[in-house]
Write a protein that holds these residues in place. Structure first.
Motif, PDB file in Angstrom:
ATOM      1  N   MET A 169       0.842  -1.176   0.000  1.00 46.82           N
ATOM      2  CA  MET A 169       0.000   0.000   0.000  1.00 46.82           C
ATOM      3  C   MET A 169       0.885   1.236   0.000  1.00 46.82           C
ATOM      4  SD  MET A 169      -3.098   0.770   2.518  1.00 46.82           S
ATOM      5  CE  MET A 169      -2.905   2.152   3.556  1.00 46.82           C
ATOM      6  N   GLN A 170       0.562   2.194  -0.838  1.00 48.08           N
ATOM      7  CA  GLN A 170       1.362   3.409  -0.903  1.00 48.08           C
ATOM      8  C   GLN A 170       0.579   4.577  -0.352  1.00 48.08           C
ATOM      9  OE1 GLN A 170       2.958   4.179  -4.739  1.00 48.08           O
ATOM     10  NE2 GLN A 170       4.302   2.416  -4.683  1.00 48.08           N
ATOM     11  N   LYS A 171       1.229   5.334   0.502  1.00 49.20           N
ATOM     12  CA  LYS A 171       0.644   6.530   1.079  1.00 49.20           C
ATOM     13  C   LYS A 171       1.046   7.712   0.193  1.00 49.20           C
ATOM     14  CE  LYS A 171       1.280   7.436   5.599  1.00 49.20           C
ATOM     15  NZ  LYS A 171       2.022   7.931   6.759  1.00 49.20           N
ATOM     16  N   ARG A 172       0.114   8.483  -0.246  1.00 44.48           N
ATOM     17  CA  ARG A 172       0.403   9.631  -1.098  1.00 44.48           C
ATOM     18  C   ARG A 172       0.478  10.889  -0.248  1.00 44.48           C
ATOM     19  NH1 ARG A 172       2.293   7.922  -5.849  1.00 44.48           N
ATOM     20  NH2 ARG A 172       1.032   6.213  -6.563  1.00 44.48           N
ATOM     21  N   TYR A 173       1.428  11.723  -0.565  1.00 43.86           N
ATOM     22  CA  TYR A 173       1.538  13.014   0.093  1.00 43.86           C
ATOM     23  C   TYR A 173       2.182  13.989  -0.874  1.00 43.86           C
ATOM     24  CZ  TYR A 173       6.268  11.295   1.013  1.00 43.86           C
ATOM     25  OH  TYR A 173       7.513  10.768   0.888  1.00 43.86           O
ATOM     26  N   ARG A 174       1.986  15.239  -0.612  1.00 44.29           N
ATOM     27  CA  ARG A 174       2.549  16.264  -1.481  1.00 44.29           C
ATOM     28  C   ARG A 174       3.835  16.789  -0.856  1.00 44.29           C
ATOM     29  NH1 ARG A 174      -1.054  17.755  -5.407  1.00 44.29           N
ATOM     30  NH2 ARG A 174      -3.233  17.375  -4.943  1.00 44.29           N
ATOM     31  N   LYS A 175       4.918  16.618  -1.590  1.00 41.46           N
ATOM     32  CA  LYS A 175       6.187  17.123  -1.097  1.00 41.46           C
ATOM     33  C   LYS A 175       6.371  18.557  -1.579  1.00 41.46           C
ATOM     34  CE  LYS A 175       9.027  15.459  -4.876  1.00 41.46           C
ATOM     35  NZ  LYS A 175      10.148  14.660  -5.284  1.00 41.46           N
ATOM     36  N   PRO A 176       7.217  19.316  -0.887  1.00 40.88           N
ATOM     37  CA  PRO A 176       7.490  20.685  -1.331  1.00 40.88           C
ATOM     38  C   PRO A 176       8.068  20.685  -2.743  1.00 40.88           C
ATOM     39  CG  PRO A 176       8.364  20.302   0.872  1.00 40.88           C
ATOM     40  CD  PRO A 176       7.891  18.980   0.354  1.00 40.88           C
ATOM     41  N   LYS A 177       7.754  21.702  -3.508  1.00 46.26           N
ATOM     42  CA  LYS A 177       8.225  21.800  -4.891  1.00 46.26           C
ATOM     43  C   LYS A 177       9.650  22.349  -4.926  1.00 46.26           C
ATOM     44  CE  LYS A 177       4.304  20.856  -7.009  1.00 46.26           C
ATOM     45  NZ  LYS A 177       4.103  19.598  -7.611  1.00 46.26           N
ATOM     46  N   THR A 178      10.441  21.838  -5.858  1.00 45.18           N
ATOM     47  CA  THR A 178      11.767  22.372  -6.115  1.00 45.18           C
ATOM     48  C   THR A 178      11.855  22.715  -7.587  1.00 45.18           C
ATOM     49  OG1 THR A 178      12.681  20.180  -6.518  1.00 45.18           O
ATOM     50  CG2 THR A 178      12.877  21.030  -4.288  1.00 45.18           C
ATOM     51  N   VAL A 179      12.664  23.711  -7.904  1.00 42.39           N
ATOM     52  CA  VAL A 179      12.814  24.154  -9.279  1.00 42.39           C
ATOM     53  C   VAL A 179      14.286  24.053  -9.652  1.00 42.39           C
ATOM     54  CG1 VAL A 179      12.546  26.100 -10.858  1.00 42.39           C
ATOM     55  CG2 VAL A 179      10.873  25.729  -9.029  1.00 42.39           C
ATOM     56  N   VAL A 180      14.563  23.456 -10.818  1.00 40.85           N
ATOM     57  CA  VAL A 180      15.925  23.341 -11.313  1.00 40.85           C
ATOM     58  C   VAL A 180      16.167  24.468 -12.302  1.00 40.85           C
ATOM     59  CG1 VAL A 180      17.546  21.889 -12.580  1.00 40.85           C
ATOM     60  CG2 VAL A 180      15.911  20.859 -11.000  1.00 40.85           C
ATOM     61  N   THR A 181      17.161  25.300 -12.017  1.00 43.27           N
ATOM     62  CA  THR A 181      17.479  26.421 -12.899  1.00 43.27           C
ATOM     63  C   THR A 181      18.868  26.286 -13.513  1.00 43.27           C
ATOM     64  OG1 THR A 181      18.325  27.681 -11.031  1.00 43.27           O
ATOM     65  CG2 THR A 181      15.998  28.008 -11.611  1.00 43.27           C
ATOM     66  N   VAL A 182      19.455  25.103 -13.398  1.00 39.30           N
ATOM     67  CA  VAL A 182      20.805  24.865 -13.888  1.00 39.30           C
ATOM     68  C   VAL A 182      20.733  24.231 -15.275  1.00 39.30           C
ATOM     69  CG1 VAL A 182      22.917  23.548 -13.427  1.00 39.30           C
ATOM     70  CG2 VAL A 182      21.633  24.543 -11.542  1.00 39.30           C
ATOM     71  N   ASP A 183      21.658  24.619 -16.148  1.00 37.83           N
ATOM     72  CA  ASP A 183      21.741  23.984 -17.458  1.00 37.83           C
ATOM     73  C   ASP A 183      22.136  22.524 -17.302  1.00 37.83           C
ATOM     74  OD1 ASP A 183      21.082  26.323 -18.783  1.00 37.83           O
ATOM     75  OD2 ASP A 183      23.175  26.931 -19.046  1.00 37.83           O
ATOM     76  N   GLN A 184      21.778  21.719 -18.283  1.00 39.24           N
ATOM     77  CA  GLN A 184      22.102  20.295 -18.242  1.00 39.24           C
ATOM     78  C   GLN A 184      23.602  20.078 -18.117  1.00 39.24           C
ATOM     79  OE1 GLN A 184      19.930  17.478 -18.236  1.00 39.24           O
ATOM     80  NE2 GLN A 184      21.886  16.660 -17.592  1.00 39.24           N
ATOM     81  N   LYS A 185      23.984  19.183 -17.228  1.00 37.77           N
ATOM     82  CA  LYS A 185      25.378  18.793 -17.015  1.00 37.77           C
ATOM     83  C   LYS A 185      25.598  17.437 -17.685  1.00 37.77           C
ATOM     84  CE  LYS A 185      26.194  22.161 -14.025  1.00 37.77           C
ATOM     85  NZ  LYS A 185      27.157  23.197 -14.186  1.00 37.77           N
ATOM     86  N   PRO A 186      26.853  17.015 -17.843  1.00 35.59           N
ATOM     87  CA  PRO A 186      27.119  15.767 -18.574  1.00 35.59           C
ATOM     88  C   PRO A 186      26.637  14.514 -17.852  1.00 35.59           C
ATOM     89  CG  PRO A 186      29.135  16.634 -17.609  1.00 35.59           C
ATOM     90  CD  PRO A 186      28.069  17.669 -17.398  1.00 35.59           C
ATOM     91  N   ASN A 187      26.116  13.574 -18.628  1.00 33.34           N
ATOM     92  CA  ASN A 187      25.731  12.270 -18.117  1.00 33.34           C
ATOM     93  C   ASN A 187      26.794  11.281 -18.594  1.00 33.34           C
ATOM     94  OD1 ASN A 187      24.671   9.693 -17.714  1.00 33.34           O
ATOM     95  ND2 ASN A 187      22.581  10.402 -17.937  1.00 33.34           N
TER      96      ASN A 187
ATOM     97  N   LYS B  35      34.751  11.992 -10.886  1.00 32.74           N
ATOM     98  CA  LYS B  35      33.998  12.607 -11.980  1.00 32.74           C
ATOM     99  C   LYS B  35      32.540  12.647 -11.540  1.00 32.74           C
ATOM    100  CE  LYS B  35      37.031  10.888 -15.576  1.00 32.74           C
ATOM    101  NZ  LYS B  35      37.143   9.968 -16.711  1.00 32.74           N
ATOM    102  N   HIS B  36      31.845  13.734 -11.861  1.00 32.89           N
ATOM    103  CA  HIS B  36      30.445  13.879 -11.461  1.00 32.89           C
ATOM    104  C   HIS B  36      29.572  13.770 -12.697  1.00 32.89           C
ATOM    105  CE1 HIS B  36      27.400  16.188  -8.732  1.00 32.89           C
ATOM    106  NE2 HIS B  36      26.901  15.091  -9.244  1.00 32.89           N
ATOM    107  N   SER B  37      28.659  12.828 -12.657  1.00 29.24           N
ATOM    108  CA  SER B  37      27.723  12.576 -13.747  1.00 29.24           C
ATOM    109  C   SER B  37      26.318  12.951 -13.277  1.00 29.24           C
ATOM    110  CB  SER B  37      27.779  11.086 -14.106  1.00 29.24           C
ATOM    111  OG  SER B  37      26.795  10.751 -15.051  1.00 29.24           O
ATOM    112  N   TYR B  38      25.501  13.465 -14.181  1.00 29.74           N
ATOM    113  CA  TYR B  38      24.155  13.917 -13.834  1.00 29.74           C
ATOM    114  C   TYR B  38      23.109  13.242 -14.711  1.00 29.74           C
ATOM    115  CZ  TYR B  38      26.648  17.860 -11.713  1.00 29.74           C
ATOM    116  OH  TYR B  38      27.484  18.645 -10.958  1.00 29.74           O
ATOM    117  N   SER B  39      21.963  12.918 -14.121  1.00 31.37           N
ATOM    118  CA  SER B  39      20.832  12.426 -14.903  1.00 31.37           C
ATOM    119  C   SER B  39      20.339  13.533 -15.814  1.00 31.37           C
ATOM    120  CB  SER B  39      19.679  11.999 -13.989  1.00 31.37           C
ATOM    121  OG  SER B  39      20.018  10.871 -13.253  1.00 31.37           O
ATOM    122  N   LEU B  40      19.844  13.148 -16.963  1.00 35.25           N
ATOM    123  CA  LEU B  40      19.231  14.113 -17.863  1.00 35.25           C
ATOM    124  C   LEU B  40      17.923  14.596 -17.250  1.00 35.25           C
ATOM    125  CD1 LEU B  40      19.780  12.219 -21.223  1.00 35.25           C
ATOM    126  CD2 LEU B  40      21.104  14.148 -20.343  1.00 35.25           C
ATOM    127  N   LYS B  41      17.590  15.845 -17.474  1.00 39.78           N
ATOM    128  CA  LYS B  41      16.329  16.379 -16.965  1.00 39.78           C
ATOM    129  C   LYS B  41      15.178  15.528 -17.484  1.00 39.78           C
ATOM    130  CE  LYS B  41      17.879  21.150 -16.658  1.00 39.78           C
ATOM    131  NZ  LYS B  41      17.754  22.517 -17.155  1.00 39.78           N
TER     132      LYS B  41
END
Length: 171
Positions: free
Chosen positions: A1-19, A113-119
């Motif tokens: 069973m999954q409990k649903r809740y609303r988490k605070p919103k976050t906004v990404v304002t950074v350009d895409q970094k390498p994956n 080395k730091h790798s990032y997920s694509l948006k």
């Protein structure tokens, strides 16, 4: 069973970094990291930053806090680095905690080395997301946490169980 809740919103304002891991089939030498939200019974929030070895499917380090900061993400990474052989690549989502100067300085100081997920591509960090999904289903959604101290105890127990006893489909 999954409990649903609303988490605070976050906004990404950074350009895409390498994956750097997108097309890799061998996950040795790679760690994944992410932060999830934990709703307490008093409608306050806690945050869990986790570092995972996706090849071994083991949690290497984690940190729980009452604010979602670069320091939280960096502390979880430092805990993992203190206990385990350093990886070649650390992979994360492109959240502000992971694009911060503090986190990137930590990676540079250890030669990571730091790798990032694509948006919009959460599957790039799939095993980390899967662990957090399992953690929510097996721990968070079946218990009600009143304080971060209780969260710390519950998460500590669960991660120990996950790393040592839980059946995993590691090849």
């Amino acid at each position: 069973m999954q409990k649903r809740y609303r988490k605070p919103k976050t906004v990404v304002t950074v350009d895409q970094k390498p994956n750097l891991i997108r097309h890799l089939h061998d996950l040795s030498g790679i760690w994944q990291t992410d932060i999830i939200y934990i709703q307490l019974t008093n409608h306050r929030w806690g945050y869990l930053a986790t570092v995972l070895d996706p090849e071994q499917r083991k949690v290497l380090g984690y940190k729980i806090g009452d604010t979602i900061t670069a320091e939280l993400a960096t502390s979880a990474l430092q805990i993992a680095l203190d206990k385990h052989r350093k990886p070649l690549i650390i992979h994360s989502d492109i959240e502000s905690q992971y694009t911060s100067a503090e986190f990137n300085t930590k990676c540079q100081n250890y030669g990571l080395k730091h790798s990032y997920s694509l948006k919009g591509h959460t599957y790039d960090n799939g095993r980390m997301e899967a662990f957090h999904s399992i953690l929510k289903r097996e721990e968070f959604y079946v218990k009600a946490y009143q304080t971060l101290t209780k969260v710390q105890a519950g998460i500590g127990w669960y991660i120990n169980f996950y790393n040592r006893n839980r059946i995993s489909n590691v090849a």
